[in-house]
Design a protein around this motif. Sequence first.
Motif, PDB file in Angstrom:
ATOM      1  N   ASN A  55       0.823  -1.212   0.000  1.00  0.00           N
ATOM      2  CA  ASN A  55       0.000   0.000   0.000  1.00  0.00           C
ATOM      3  C   ASN A  55       0.856   1.260   0.000  1.00  0.00           C
ATOM      4  N   SER A  56       2.016   1.191   0.665  1.00  0.00           N
ATOM      5  CA  SER A  56       2.899   2.358   0.685  1.00  0.00           C
ATOM      6  C   SER A  56       3.468   2.631  -0.708  1.00  0.00           C
TER       7      SER A  56
ATOM      8  N   SER B 183       0.800   4.302  -2.793  1.00  0.00           N
ATOM      9  CA  SER B 183       0.688   5.722  -2.434  1.00  0.00           C
ATOM     10  C   SER B 183       1.819   6.530  -3.062  1.00  0.00           C
ATOM     11  N   GLN B 184       3.028   5.960  -3.056  1.00  0.00           N
ATOM     12  CA  GLN B 184       4.175   6.645  -3.649  1.00  0.00           C
ATOM     13  C   GLN B 184       3.993   6.851  -5.154  1.00  0.00           C
TER      14      GLN B 184
ATOM     15  N   ALA C  99       1.446   9.542  -5.746  1.00  0.00           N
ATOM     16  CA  ALA C  99       1.980  10.866  -5.412  1.00  0.00           C
ATOM     17  C   ALA C  99       2.923  11.353  -6.516  1.00  0.00           C
TER      18      ALA C  99
ATOM     19  N   GLN D 148      -6.157   4.499  -8.574  1.00  0.00           N
ATOM     20  CA  GLN D 148      -5.736   3.492  -7.604  1.00  0.00           C
ATOM     21  C   GLN D 148      -5.402   2.180  -8.318  1.00  0.00           C
TER      22      GLN D 148
END
Length: 248
Positions: free
Chosen positions: A129-130, A133-134, A137, A144
């Motif tokens: 998940n990280s 997100s990266q 960003a 998603q």
Amino acid sequence: MKSKIIKSVLWSLFAFFAVLSLFLLFVVGDHSKTSQASKSSQTKASTSKVTKKADLPKVSSSAWELVLVNRDNVTAEMNPEISYVNGVAVDARIAENVTNFLAAAQAIDASEHLISGYRSVAYQEGLFNSYVSQEMAADPSLTQEQAETKVKTYSQPAGASEHQTGLAIDMSTVDSLNESDTTVASQVQALAPEYGFVLRFPKGKSASTGVDYEDWHYRYVGVESAKYMTKHHLTLEEYVALLKENNQ
């Protein structure tokens, strides 16, 4: 006159049966050759399969060291017994192999070090998940789903990462994927089978593994299997399928 007619009819019948005999001889003979060729071909095919089977290591596709975990084989938490090698957790059954493999790699380049080993399903979920997100960003235009698809080329969702088996390690000279000196990386990859490891995601095999090339990700499969897989350029997916085809 009547006698001549009878003789003519007899000669006609004789000629007819002679031609018929030659025809049957040709057809039956040709069929026999075809049949023999077919049997020969079947025998060769059978022999080939036997040879292929005999050439395989005598291991079972269900052996613990060949457990297949990927996006097509999502697995719940496996809870392996853990040992630590230089602070990195691995399945206790392969700790000695990891130690020896690391020492051999460091003999090539002293900066070789373990980066990652066992990860729980929960840890992998947070890591995946990280990364998503990266990616979002870095590129706000990504949805998603698009971000997850991109991340899957280098990291796996929870339950699909073989790090949860404790049989996989990341090892390199640097802490960045595919940034180790290529000469060093290739030398380490070449000696990996001696310790029971294979480069899990080799070049040109993403159609099989679902993951792009990774120079640091090694998977323990056992020495015999590792040498066979490397010799025949097989991924774990391909190797397990081959074992199953041969009822192993």
